[in-house]
Design an enzyme around this catalytic site. Structure first.
Site, PDB file in Angstrom:
ATOM      1  CE1 TYR A  81      11.226  -1.550  -1.424  1.00 23.37           C
ATOM      2  CE2 TYR A  81      11.889  -2.916   0.431  1.00 23.37           C
ATOM      3  CZ  TYR A  81      12.133  -1.860  -0.426  1.00 23.37           C
ATOM      4  OH  TYR A  81      13.284  -1.109  -0.281  1.00 23.37           O
TER       5      TYR A  81
ATOM      6  CD  GLN B 291       8.149  -5.155   3.410  1.00 26.26           C
ATOM      7  OE1 GLN B 291       8.022  -4.007   2.983  1.00 26.26           O
ATOM      8  NE2 GLN B 291       7.252  -5.719   4.204  1.00 26.26           N
TER       9      GLN B 291
ATOM     10  CG  LEU C 195      14.784  -2.648 -14.130  1.00 31.54           C
ATOM     11  CD1 LEU C 195      15.721  -2.684 -15.335  1.00 31.54           C
ATOM     12  CD2 LEU C 195      15.494  -3.153 -12.883  1.00 31.54           C
TER      13      LEU C 195
ATOM     14  CB  THR D 196      -0.942   0.019   1.221  1.00 35.19           C
ATOM     15  OG1 THR D 196      -0.158  -0.051   2.423  1.00 35.19           O
ATOM     16  CG2 THR D 196      -1.914  -1.155   1.185  1.00 35.19           C
ATOM     17  CD1 TRP D 197       5.435   4.079  -0.129  1.00 41.77           C
ATOM     18  CD2 TRP D 197       6.550   3.041  -1.763  1.00 41.77           C
ATOM     19  NE1 TRP D 197       6.568   4.801  -0.370  1.00 41.77           N
ATOM     20  CE2 TRP D 197       7.275   4.190  -1.379  1.00 41.77           C
ATOM     21  CE3 TRP D 197       7.064   2.234  -2.778  1.00 41.77           C
ATOM     22  CZ2 TRP D 197       8.490   4.560  -1.969  1.00 41.77           C
ATOM     23  CZ3 TRP D 197       8.267   2.592  -3.361  1.00 41.77           C
ATOM     24  CH2 TRP D 197       8.963   3.739  -2.964  1.00 41.77           C
TER      25      TRP D 197
ATOM     26  CE1 TYR E   7       5.814   2.516   3.000  1.00 41.50           C
ATOM     27  CE2 TYR E   7       3.970   0.991   2.960  1.00 41.50           C
ATOM     28  CZ  TYR E   7       5.321   1.233   2.842  1.00 41.50           C
ATOM     29  OH  TYR E   7       6.172   0.207   2.552  1.00 41.50           O
TER      30      TYR E   7
ATOM     31  N   GLY F 162      10.892   2.217 -10.380  1.00 42.27           N
ATOM     32  CA  GLY F 162      11.709   2.981 -11.323  1.00 42.27           C
ATOM     33  C   GLY F 162      11.420   2.643 -12.775  1.00 42.27           C
TER      34      GLY F 162
ATOM     35  CG  ASP G  69       3.764  -4.312   3.824  1.00 43.14           C
ATOM     36  OD1 ASP G  69       4.406  -4.845   4.764  1.00 43.14           O
ATOM     37  OD2 ASP G  69       4.128  -3.255   3.260  1.00 43.14           O
TER      38      ASP G  69
END
Length: 285
Positions: free
Chosen positions: A194, A166, A203, A21-22, A55, A201, A50
């Site tokens: 995570y 984590q 990537l 949930t970031w 956050y 990013g 999580d």
């Protein structure tokens, strides 16, 4: 071979696939959409959620608290993380109380030290153990700990009660496979990945454009994103918490648990995005 749950060292069963949930809860205009996404996941069978006090300064926890209202709490596996500067005797008990209030629950299934800070590990472990005794948390672990950090943690009294680590892990960032993942497996501590979809990013674009990823997705009639998740879940000692604020993406992530990559397919991904042959220190986002 994927299993839907993994047994922790304290005997608890933890789901291997959940919802991260970031960044969720930070924009009021997305509240309904993100609440619906969390509820869609729970309705589909996702139990692991999580979050962290960091956050959105608690807004993510508050969003989850609203979303899980009306559900059977005992069926859920709630995880949150404490700031390093709050992880000592002076502040951790207040921090966990605020987290519980935000989540509208009486206990956490798992409480993590978000990353290492100035508070001695021995003090943090003592506090975690006290929270377990008080029933505020059922278990505790760490986040963003590399191999040397884990060795140090296990050298302090009750440090071996840590049940997970984590860290950032996905197909394009496999440094943990060199020494951290094998060390954790040896000590029966699962790795909790995570950003398993490389959300952090640019990537991710390269991974999704990969002809190998696309070909495997075509074979299984799935999305390239689901291939990335299946790669992470191929490792039996790994738990994944992909983040999404949209119900359709949450459900796609959940369906990835059914995907079984063959050894040949895993080998093709391994060749396309090889793990490093030497120690690379943890990336943190």
């Amino acid at each position: 071979m994927n299993k839907n749950e993994i047994k922790l060292s304290n005997g608890m069963e933890m789901p291997r696939l959940g919802m991260g949930t970031w960044f969720l809860g930070e924009k009021k205009q997305k509240d309904d959409q993100e609440t619906a996404a969390l509820r869609a996941g729970i309705d589909a069978g996702i139990r692991l959620i999580d979050t962290a006090e960091m956050y959105g300064d608690g807004k993510s926890e508050q969003l989850i608290g609203r979303a899980i209202k009306g559900y059977d709490r005992s069926r859920l596996f709630l995880v949150s993380k404490v700031y390093p500067h709050n992880a000592g005797r002076r502040k951790i008990f207040k921090s966990v109380q605020q987290t519980l209030k935000n989540l509208q629950t009486d206990y956490l299934d798992l409480y993590l030290l978000h990353w290492r800070g100035a508070v001695p590990l021995e003090e943090t472990v003592e506090c975690m153990e006290q929270l377990v005794k008080e029933g505020k948390i059922r278990s505790w672990g760490v986040s963003n700990f590399d191999t040397d950090d884990m060795r140090e943690l296990l050298s302090v009294p009750n440090g071996d009660h840590c049940v997970v680590d984590q860290v950032l892990y996905h197909l394009g960032l496999r440094g943990v496979e060199y020494d951290l993942l094998p060390w954790l497996e040896e000590h029966q501590i699962p790795l909790m990945a995570y950003c398993p979809l490389a959300q952090a990013g640019d990537l991710q674009k390269d991974l999704l454009k990969s002809s190998t990823v696309k070909e495997i997705a075509k074979i299984h009639n799935i999305t390239p994103m689901q291939v990335l998740l299946a790669f992470v879940l191929y490792q039996p000692n790994v738990i994944a918490i992909p983040r999404s604020g949209k119900a359709e993406h949450v459900l796609q992530n959940w369906n990835a648990r059914k995907i079984r990559l063959t050894d040949v397919e895993y080998g093709l991904l391994d060749k396309a995005f090889p793990a490093p042959k030497q120690k690379t220190y943890l990336d943190i986002v």
